[in-house]
Design a protein around this motif. Structure first.
Motif, PDB file in Angstrom:
ATOM      1  N   LEU A   1       2.324   7.126  -8.032  1.00 32.54           N
ATOM      2  CA  LEU A   1       1.964   6.335  -9.207  1.00 32.54           C
ATOM      3  C   LEU A   1       3.190   5.746  -9.893  1.00 32.54           C
ATOM      4  N   GLY A   2       4.296   6.491  -9.888  1.00 30.92           N
ATOM      5  CA  GLY A   2       5.533   5.956 -10.452  1.00 30.92           C
ATOM      6  C   GLY A   2       6.042   4.758  -9.667  1.00 30.92           C
ATOM      7  N   LEU A   3       6.020   4.861  -8.348  1.00 27.15           N
ATOM      8  CA  LEU A   3       6.430   3.740  -7.497  1.00 27.15           C
ATOM      9  C   LEU A   3       5.486   2.558  -7.683  1.00 27.15           C
ATOM     10  N   CYS A   4       4.206   2.851  -7.834  1.00 27.06           N
ATOM     11  CA  CYS A   4       3.207   1.804  -8.063  1.00 27.06           C
ATOM     12  C   CYS A   4       3.544   1.032  -9.340  1.00 27.06           C
ATOM     13  N   GLY A   5       3.804   1.742 -10.417  1.00 26.64           N
ATOM     14  CA  GLY A   5       4.144   1.088 -11.681  1.00 26.64           C
ATOM     15  C   GLY A   5       5.408   0.251 -11.581  1.00 26.64           C
ATOM     16  N   PHE A   6       6.415   0.778 -10.904  1.00 31.87           N
ATOM     17  CA  PHE A   6       7.674   0.058 -10.721  1.00 31.87           C
ATOM     18  C   PHE A   6       7.450  -1.244  -9.964  1.00 31.87           C
ATOM     19  N   LEU A   7       6.710  -1.156  -8.853  1.00 30.65           N
ATOM     20  CA  LEU A   7       6.467  -2.345  -8.037  1.00 30.65           C
ATOM     21  C   LEU A   7       5.588  -3.368  -8.757  1.00 30.65           C
TER      22      LEU A   7
ATOM     23  N   MET B   1       1.415  12.763  -6.053  1.00 35.18           N
ATOM     24  CA  MET B   1       0.665  11.804  -6.863  1.00 35.18           C
ATOM     25  C   MET B   1       1.554  11.127  -7.899  1.00 35.18           C
ATOM     26  N   GLY B   2       2.377  11.918  -8.567  1.00 35.19           N
ATOM     27  CA  GLY B   2       3.275  11.358  -9.576  1.00 35.19           C
ATOM     28  C   GLY B   2       4.268  10.367  -8.983  1.00 35.19           C
TER      29      GLY B   2
ATOM     30  N   GLU C   1       1.458  -6.794  -5.757  1.00 40.07           N
ATOM     31  CA  GLU C   1       0.066  -6.342  -5.812  1.00 40.07           C
ATOM     32  C   GLU C   1       0.040  -5.008  -5.080  1.00 40.07           C
ATOM     33  N   VAL C   2      -0.280  -3.919  -5.797  1.00 40.55           N
ATOM     34  CA  VAL C   2      -0.107  -2.575  -5.247  1.00 40.55           C
ATOM     35  C   VAL C   2      -1.423  -1.805  -5.238  1.00 40.55           C
ATOM     36  N   ALA C   3      -1.657  -1.079  -4.153  1.00 42.34           N
ATOM     37  CA  ALA C   3      -2.783  -0.150  -4.043  1.00 42.34           C
ATOM     38  C   ALA C   3      -2.237   1.213  -3.645  1.00 42.34           C
ATOM     39  N   VAL C   4      -2.728   2.265  -4.303  1.00 42.38           N
ATOM     40  CA  VAL C   4      -2.355   3.638  -3.954  1.00 42.38           C
ATOM     41  C   VAL C   4      -3.561   4.271  -3.264  1.00 42.38           C
ATOM     42  N   ILE C   5      -3.337   4.833  -2.086  1.00 39.48           N
ATOM     43  CA  ILE C   5      -4.402   5.481  -1.321  1.00 39.48           C
ATOM     44  C   ILE C   5      -4.072   6.965  -1.196  1.00 39.48           C
ATOM     45  N   SER C   6      -5.008   7.790  -1.648  1.00 38.31           N
ATOM     46  CA  SER C   6      -4.834   9.237  -1.559  1.00 38.31           C
ATOM     47  C   SER C   6      -5.845   9.797  -0.573  1.00 38.31           C
ATOM     48  N   PRO C   7      -5.400  10.630   0.359  1.00 39.70           N
ATOM     49  CA  PRO C   7      -6.354  11.251   1.273  1.00 39.70           C
ATOM     50  C   PRO C   7      -7.258  12.209   0.515  1.00 39.70           C
TER      51      PRO C   7
ATOM     52  N   VAL D   1       0.862  -1.185   0.000  1.00 38.44           N
ATOM     53  CA  VAL D   1       0.000   0.000   0.000  1.00 38.44           C
ATOM     54  C   VAL D   1       0.893   1.229   0.000  1.00 38.44           C
ATOM     55  N   ILE D   2       0.637   2.133  -0.925  1.00 41.32           N
ATOM     56  CA  ILE D   2       1.388   3.390  -1.026  1.00 41.32           C
ATOM     57  C   ILE D   2       0.437   4.515  -0.639  1.00 41.32           C
TER      58      ILE D   2
END
Length: 70
Positions: free
Chosen positions: A46-52, A42-43, A58-64, A30-31
């Motif tokens: 999302l960049g780390l998400c794509g790399f992982l 955000m960038g 299995e990656v999830a990005v959570i934005s407040p 979880v990022i």
């Protein structure tokens, strides 16, 4: 010292060749980002998400919430 501090001490300020073996094994990740995230936050997330994801994680990005109506 808190568990978070110990975790961060383990990963922060290390050369990438020291960290890469730790992320080779696919895991659920979880990022998150800071409150009211800007484009840089955000960038980066999302960049780390794509790399992982390319490494098989299995990656999830959570934005407040931004506080903006939309």
């Amino acid at each position: 010292m808190t568990l978070i501090c110990l975790f961060l001490r383990h990963f922060c300020m290390k050369p990438i060749h020291d960290i890469f073996p730790l992320i080779k094994q696919p895991a659920r990740v979880v990022i998150t980002m800071h409150q009211k995230p800007d484009g840089d936050a955000m960038g980066s997330a999302l960049g780390l998400c794509g790399f992982l994801k390319r490494l098989g994680h299995e990656v999830a990005v959570i934005s407040p919430p931004t506080g903006r109506a939309g």
